[in-house]
Design an enzyme around this catalytic site. Structure first.
Site, PDB file in Angstrom:
ATOM      1  N   CYS A  47      49.812  45.527  37.844  1.00 40.67           N
ATOM      2  CA  CYS A  47      49.128  44.820  36.755  1.00 40.67           C
ATOM      3  C   CYS A  47      47.695  45.281  36.569  1.00 40.67           C
ATOM      4  O   CYS A  47      46.940  44.711  35.812  1.00 40.67           O
ATOM      5  CB  CYS A  47      49.187  43.317  36.962  1.00 40.67           C
ATOM      6  SG  CYS A  47      48.294  42.765  38.424  1.00 40.67           S
ATOM      7  N   HIS A  62      34.005  44.586  32.367  1.00 44.38           N
ATOM      8  CA  HIS A  62      34.519  43.339  31.804  1.00 44.38           C
ATOM      9  C   HIS A  62      34.795  43.488  30.314  1.00 44.38           C
ATOM     10  O   HIS A  62      35.865  43.137  29.814  1.00 44.38           O
ATOM     11  CB  HIS A  62      33.507  42.218  32.067  1.00 44.38           C
ATOM     12  CG  HIS A  62      33.912  40.925  31.471  1.00 44.38           C
ATOM     13  ND1 HIS A  62      33.472  40.503  30.245  1.00 44.38           N
ATOM     14  CD2 HIS A  62      34.770  39.990  31.918  1.00 44.38           C
ATOM     15  CE1 HIS A  62      34.030  39.351  29.975  1.00 44.38           C
ATOM     16  NE2 HIS A  62      34.819  39.009  30.969  1.00 44.38           N
TER      17      HIS A  62
HETATM   18  C1  PEP Z   1      43.358  44.213  39.687  1.00 46.23           C
HETATM   19  O1  PEP Z   1      42.496  44.120  40.547  1.00 46.23           O
HETATM   20  O2  PEP Z   1      43.995  45.255  39.480  1.00 46.23           O
HETATM   21  C2  PEP Z   1      43.662  43.080  38.814  1.00 46.23           C
HETATM   22  C3  PEP Z   1      44.648  43.163  37.943  1.00 46.23           C
HETATM   23  O3  PEP Z   1      42.862  41.975  38.902  1.00 46.23           O
HETATM   24  P1  PEP Z   1      41.420  41.858  38.201  1.00 46.23           P
HETATM   25  O4  PEP Z   1      41.287  43.020  37.267  1.00 46.23           O
HETATM   26  O5  PEP Z   1      41.398  40.550  37.525  1.00 46.23           O
HETATM   27  O6  PEP Z   1      40.510  41.937  39.398  1.00 46.23           O
END
Ligand code: PEP
Ligand code: MG
Length: 694
Positions: A649, A272
């Site tokens: 992403c 995080h």
């Molecule tokens: C992912 O899982 O790649 C993502 C972009 O979502 P998060 O990092 O918020 O789980």
């Protein structure tokens, strides 16, 4: 040395030159495998399998007499890029003497006075070499009894600023094309130009007290604080602070934002702390296990010293180094050369570059760095600020859908105004907003005082509230009640968020008719077509009603994250519902490998040491496994919906080798944190240039 050799090897040091030569050659090959070489390769994406080579050449002697000498020179200044011979030499010496630093070498310009003919010849050769290789050269030479020998030449290492200047100058001198200029710059090096850095002289004098992961680049210096609230309060009062935590949680967002830097004891590159800090452009060093943390008494121990709240420390998010003192920093500056290179890059690239941004500030920063849209807006980060968290908690502990709707009604206008500000910051460029993703337990209070307060506010007993909170406990939250599973259980959440998104878009459209906003609503953690169809129907009902009531002709898109292997495997079916896919390669990586992104840091080092993995699959896409799923899902998605928009992403979206992979499989865009947008723009251009050459 001979005695030592005998002790180690159990035999005499060889006296036969042929044996000595063979042993020397073997030593070079062995050096490929030393720990430093392994670390260096990992940092620079050099595969272990490449191996190395050995050159054997006869020796000339720079230490023969005073008409002899040796030195190293660059055709341009490797620090600034300035066009002038730059280097050092020693008279009556060998290369070893220059390296060992026993004698102070002279500037190369002095050779012009000492041995004018040799200098002229050297300058001429340097010029020829640069013209031949069409890049700045780093050359080693020896003069033996007045005769010049060139030992080696190679493209010289340089700072990021020098790289940009040299590339632009070479174009202006007619030596290379704009395409070649774009291709010759290491995209990762740009990072150094986008964040504040330590003053080089001050850094040299400082002492490293510990090292963690270089999680988010930059240089930060501030007073130690242990809670996000103190970080916020002290920063607001004008202090510079470094937030030091065992690990961070979403509740720390505000404090992380206000801090100059974040230092954590636990957590890997996609923990995080690391993800959020990179997104914010806040410097972060994570996973420094050597810290002995005592959060309760507000102190920690590192490098044999105890640091208390208010003590100064400095952290370097580009190296992972931690210093127990104040070090001067210098602000980042974007030079004209930087701009020129980026503009050229934009002409060559095919991939769009979007950003992951959750706040108007992040969005504005990314826009300034050239982001063409937002590929991922994580809405959960908006729920932690003081005015929202209460309503959020109320929603979570609700037992009836009426209670839940009442709490959500408080959140809707707040979300709407957040979205409006983000649309404004992106000035009409596309914005993908994702519905709530994390498990709900992340939002509930753990502190007994907070629990009491919330119970009072909600007019329920403390005991009852405690039960509700413990009921949210999950053995494996990463695979628990999160993502679209929340919307299947509580469709009110999807309804509220859709309403906020659509109303925000309508409001901004009415103020800025030229922008033609088309909201993109993204459903996370889908693994089954019917699951997406269910959530989509909630979104459609809500959106259509609002648009109709507003008498607008606005359209919107509903798409999904592909971040569960089953979604990738059934992407042709999922594409029946989804108008776009965004590959969430953080979750897709952890679910494909079957190890958690928050815990993998603990054992991945052994995997690198044993050559099982060469790089962190959370930083650089694992093309053989996860990438195969991405490629397959992209193909399946296109089979069903030929015009489907495809993006990535996950954190890997800003990594140059991943960007190249995304280009090669024909994705439409990559999305990365604001500070990596320029890197992705350049990497995308290089991928296109490279593919054209094949
Ligand atoms: C992912 O899982 O790649 C993502 C972009 O979502 P998060 O990092 O918020 O789980
Ligand atoms: Mg995810």
């Amino acid at each position: 040395f001979k005695a030592h050799y005998k002790e180690e090897k159990g035999e005499d040091f060889p006296t036969d030159p042929a044996v000595q030569l063979m042993e020397a050659i073997k030593a070079v090959f062995r050096s490929w495998d030393n720990p430093r070489a392994n670390v260096y390769r990992r940092m620079n994406d050099i595969p272990y399998s490449w191996g190395t080579a050995v050159n054997v050449q006869p020796m000339v002697f720079g230490n023969l007499n005073d008409k002899s000498g040796t030195g190293v020179a660059f055709t341009r200044d490797p620090a600034t890029g300035e066009k002038a011979l730059f280097g050092e030499y020693l008279i009556n010496a060998q290369g070893e003497d220059v390296v060992a630093g026993i004698r102070t070498p002279s500037k190369i310009s002095k050779l012009h006075e000492e041995m004018p003919a040799v200098y002229d010849q050297f300058a001429d050769i340097a010029n020829r070499l640069e013209n031949h290789y069409r890049d700045m050269q780093d050359m080693e030479f020896t003069i033996e009894n007045g005769k010049l020998y060139m030992l080696q030449t190679r493209n010289g290492k340089r700072t990021a600023a020098a790289a940009l200047k040299i590339a632009c100058d070479l174009v202006d001198e007619g030596m290379i094309t704009e395409e070649e200029a774009v291709a010759m710059i290491d995209p990762k090096s740009l990072d150094a130009l986008l964040h504040p850095t330590f003053d080089a002289a001050a850094l040299k004098k400082a002492k490293v007290i510990g090292t963690g992961l270089a999680a988010s680049p930059g240089a930060a210096c501030g007073k130690v604080v242990f809670t996000a609230e103190t970080a916020t309060d002290m920063a607001k009062a004008g202090h510079k602070v470094i937030l030091v935590r065992l690990e961070t949680s979403p509740e720390d967002i505000e404090g992380m934002h206000y801090a100059q830097g974040v230092l954590t004891v636990r957590g890997g590159m996609t923990s995080h702390a690391a993800v959020v800090a990179r997104g914010m452009g806040t410097c972060c060093v994570s996973g420094c296990g050597a810290i002995k943390m005592d959060e309760a008494n507000k102190k920690f121990e590192l490098g044999g010293k105890t640091y208390k709240e208010g003590d100064w420390i400095s952290i370097d998010g580009s190296t992972g180094n931690i210093y127990g003192e104040k070090i001067k920093t210098a602000a980042a500056a974007i030079s004209g050369d930087f701009n020129r290179i980026m503009n050229w890059a934009d002409q060559f690239r095919v991939l769009d570059v979007r950003t992951n941004a959750d706040t108007p500030n992040d969005a504005a920063q990314a826009f300034a760095f050239g982001a063409q849209g937002i590929g991922l807006c994580r809405t959960e980060h908006m729920f932690f600020e003081a005015d929202r968290i209460k309503a959020m908690r109320e929603m979570i502990v609700s037992e009836t859908s009426e209670q839940r709707e009442k709490a959500l009604a408080k959140l809707e206008p707040i979300q709407q105004s957040d979205f409006e500000a983000i649309y404004e910051a992106m000035k009409g460029r596309p914005v993908t907003i994702r519905l709530l993703d994390p498990p709900l337990h992340e939002f509930v209070p753990t502190d007994p005082k907070d629990i009491e307060e919330l119970a009072k506010e909600m007019n329920i007993s403390v005991e009852h509230l405690k039960q509700v909170i413990s009921g949210l406990h999950e053995f494996n939250p990463m695979m628990g009640h999160r993502g679209c599973r929340l919307d299947v259980t509580f469709p009110e959440i999807a309804k509220m968020q859709t309403a906020a998104i659509i109303k925000a878009a309508l409001a901004v459209r009415s103020r800025r008719p030229a922008w033609k906003i088309v909201p993109e609503i993204m459903v996370p953690l889908v693994g089954e077509e019917k699951e997406l169809a269910f959530v989509k129907s909630v979104i459609d009902q809500t959106a259509k009603k609002i648009i109709k009531a507003a008498g607008s002709d606005m359209t919107y898109k509903v798409g999904t994250m592909i971040e569960i292997p089953r979604a990738a495997l059934t992407a042709d079916a999922i594409a029946n519902q989804a108008e776009f896919f965004s590959f969430g390669t953080n979750d897709l990586t952890q679910m494909t490998f079957g190890f958690s992104r928050d815990d993998a840091g603990k054992f991945l080092a052994s995997y690198y040491d044993n050559k099982i993995y060469e790089s962190d699959p959370f930083s650089k896409l694992d093309q053989a496994g996860v990438g195969r799923l991405v490629k397959m899902a992209a193909e399946l998605g296109r089979q069903t919906r030929p015009d489907i928009k495809l993006g990535i992403c996950g954190e890997q979206g800003g990594d140059p080798s991943t960007v190249e992979f995304c280009h090669n499989i024909g994705l439409s865009y990559v999305s990365c944190s604001p500070f990596r947008v320029p890197i992705a723009r350049l990497a995308a251009a290089q991928a296109a240039i490279k593919a054209k050459k094949k």
